[in-house]
Design a protein around this motif. Structure first.
Motif, PDB file in Angstrom:
ATOM      1  N   VAL A 327      43.289  38.519  40.294  1.00 34.94           N
ATOM      2  CA  VAL A 327      41.719  37.535  40.548  1.00 34.94           C
ATOM      3  C   VAL A 327      41.277  37.221  39.214  1.00 34.94           C
ATOM      4  N   GLY A 328      41.664  38.003  38.020  1.00 37.98           N
ATOM      5  CA  GLY A 328      41.696  37.546  36.424  1.00 37.98           C
ATOM      6  C   GLY A 328      42.819  37.477  36.064  1.00 37.98           C
ATOM      7  N   VAL A 329      41.811  36.855  34.295  1.00 41.72           N
ATOM      8  CA  VAL A 329      43.490  37.273  33.124  1.00 41.72           C
ATOM      9  C   VAL A 329      43.160  39.127  32.729  1.00 41.72           C
ATOM     10  N   PHE A 330      44.066  39.748  33.762  1.00 43.94           N
ATOM     11  CA  PHE A 330      44.035  40.867  33.253  1.00 43.94           C
ATOM     12  C   PHE A 330      44.436  42.289  32.749  1.00 43.94           C
ATOM     13  N   GLU A 331      45.752  41.433  31.771  1.00 45.32           N
ATOM     14  CA  GLU A 331      46.430  41.811  31.134  1.00 45.32           C
ATOM     15  C   GLU A 331      45.668  41.773  29.159  1.00 45.32           C
ATOM     16  N   PHE A 332      44.583  40.683  29.745  1.00 47.30           N
ATOM     17  CA  PHE A 332      42.576  41.048  28.829  1.00 47.30           C
ATOM     18  C   PHE A 332      42.213  42.547  29.150  1.00 47.30           C
ATOM     19  N   SER A 333      41.944  43.178  28.193  1.00 48.25           N
ATOM     20  CA  SER A 333      40.956  44.807  29.096  1.00 48.25           C
ATOM     21  C   SER A 333      39.698  43.903  29.230  1.00 48.25           C
ATOM     22  N   ASN A 334      39.093  42.892  28.426  1.00 46.82           N
ATOM     23  CA  ASN A 334      38.164  42.579  28.483  1.00 46.82           C
ATOM     24  C   ASN A 334      37.579  41.537  30.044  1.00 46.82           C
ATOM     25  N   PHE A 335      38.895  41.130  30.216  1.00 46.49           N
ATOM     26  CA  PHE A 335      38.498  40.538  31.806  1.00 46.49           C
ATOM     27  C   PHE A 335      39.646  40.987  33.046  1.00 46.49           C
TER      28      PHE A 335
END
Length: 403
Positions: A327-335
């Motif tokens: 549901v988001g750019v989960f590979e970026f920890s902040n997202f």
């Protein structure tokens, strides 16, 4: 439909050579260590059954996209040690898929022995539905077994043409049987209610038809990630610079869905708020805004706190859940909070007795981030094949077994 398909339980493999199409296209690191062995582990029971019955085994698979050119990078050789350990027996290897050398090695196999062939995609004919290539492969076995759910939606030689050379002596393995059974639970609305389907990821084009198919039996359809922005845009919201797949048909199809299912639109749940960023990177400036008023120059990269709360509340009341896509750019920890929260919520409700089916590499990766992949009822080994099934289409590889 599973009743029409022959499985390996319909055959006795004693003194027979099983040509098994597996999907060992697994993620590996630069040291050729397997990062996720789910697909291989799920195929082990099929291989063990044939060994137990004193059959012989020839394994065929692809890895990556070498485009018909042999290369060390895409060689399947690294699997020998892993498979030997898993099966507690020697696994032999052949650096070709067709030809006299392979035929010789197959003829030397004794009951209970296994031969793994090199990457099918080292031959360009594999992706061309090539009759000659299929004929040469067919010489390597007495019974064809398809246990490669991750590739069963592809019109490739080893999936759709090869089975034609085996007449009645073709079937599916245990992995394929499980995948079909679990997907049928959803396709025929047989799961315990409430039934919730969560679709995420960037591409909406591959999932629009699914919405049309599942809207009639789902109690809730949750839509997140890049998929949600075309919905918001069509409703007149401002999505700023959020990534939207460029496809003219999407707007038309979405409008049709809105018109056709006006009375059912209350079951489609979109995010209310999103975490937006001023650039596509982990260290970007962020803020939380309503999903329909994202300022220009900003993009939605995760669902916001009230959306997480709302989605998790629906999941926690569900008895049957299917999930495909973050549901988001989960590979970026902040997202990654939205996707990780969904993963935990599905794992928790599964432990309380709900049935959960999760497919797609990203969804499974996020479960692993939270160490809860073992808490899910079933991890599908094929994201693309799963999506095609949910469009209520009989997959080409399954058709090839039935015919």
């Amino acid at each position: 439909m599973i009743e029409e398909i022959k499985t390996i339980n319909d055959f006795n493999f004693k003194d027979q050579t099983a040509l098994i199409r597996v999907d060992f296209n697994v993620p590996i690191n630069k040291y050729y260590e397997i990062m996720d062995d789910t697909r291989i582990r799920y195929s082990i029971p099929t291989i063990k059954k044939i060994i137990y019955e004193k059959g012989k085994i020839v394994l065929i698979s692809h890895l990556g996209r070498p485009k018909g050119i042999p290369s060390k990078i895409y060689s399947l050789k690294f699997l020998i040690r892993y498979l030997s350990e898993q099966l507690k027996t020697t696994v032999n290897f052949c650096e070709n898929c067709i030809g006299q050398n392979v035929l010789n090695k197959v003829s030397e196999l004794k009951n209970g022995e296994i031969l793994l062939l090199e990457n099918l995609r080292f031959y360009k004919e594999e992706e061309e539905e090539n009759m000659n290539f299929a004929y040469e492969l067919s010489k390597l076995g007495d019974i064809y077994v398809n246990d490669a759910f991750g590739a069963v939606h592809r019109f490739h030689t080893s999936i759709t043409i090869l089975p034609k050379f085996f007449g009645e002596k073709k079937c599916i393995g245990f992995l394929m049987k499980k995948e079909i059974q679990y997907l049928n639970q959803f396709l025929h609305g047989k799961g315990k209610r409430p039934i919730t389907v969560l679709l995420g990821g960037a591409k909406i084009s591959s999932k629009i038809e699914i919405i049309e198919n599942i809207i009639n039996f789902s109690d809730h359809i949750l839509i997140g990630g890049g998929m949600s922005y075309p919905f918001i845009k069509i409703k007149g919201g401002n999505v700023g610079s959020s990534l939207i797949e460029k496809n003219r048909n999407i707007e038309m199809i979405l409008k049709k869905i809105f018109q056709k299912y006006q009375n059912k639109m209350n079951i489609i749940h979109l995010p209310k708020d999103v975490v937006i960023a001023d650039s596509f990177k982990n260290e970007a400036n962020t803020k939380i805004v309503s999903i329909d008023s994202i300022p220009n120059g900003w993009m939605g990269l995760d669902i916001g706190p009230s959306s997480i709360k709302n989605f998790c509340k629906i999941i926690e009341k569900s008895k049957t859940i299917l999930w495909n896509g973050p549901v988001g750019v989960f590979e970026f920890s902040n997202f990654s909070l939205g996707t990780r929260s969904i993963a935990k919520s599905i794992a928790n409700i599964t432990e309380k007795g709900a049935f959960s089916l999760v497919g797609g590499g990203d969804s499974i990766a996020s479960l692993k981030m939270e160490n809860c992949e073992k808490k899910i009822s079933y991890l599908s080994t094929g994201g693309g094949a799963m999506l095609e099934s949910l469009k209520n289409k009989t997959l080409p590889g399954i058709n090839a077994i039935i015919q």
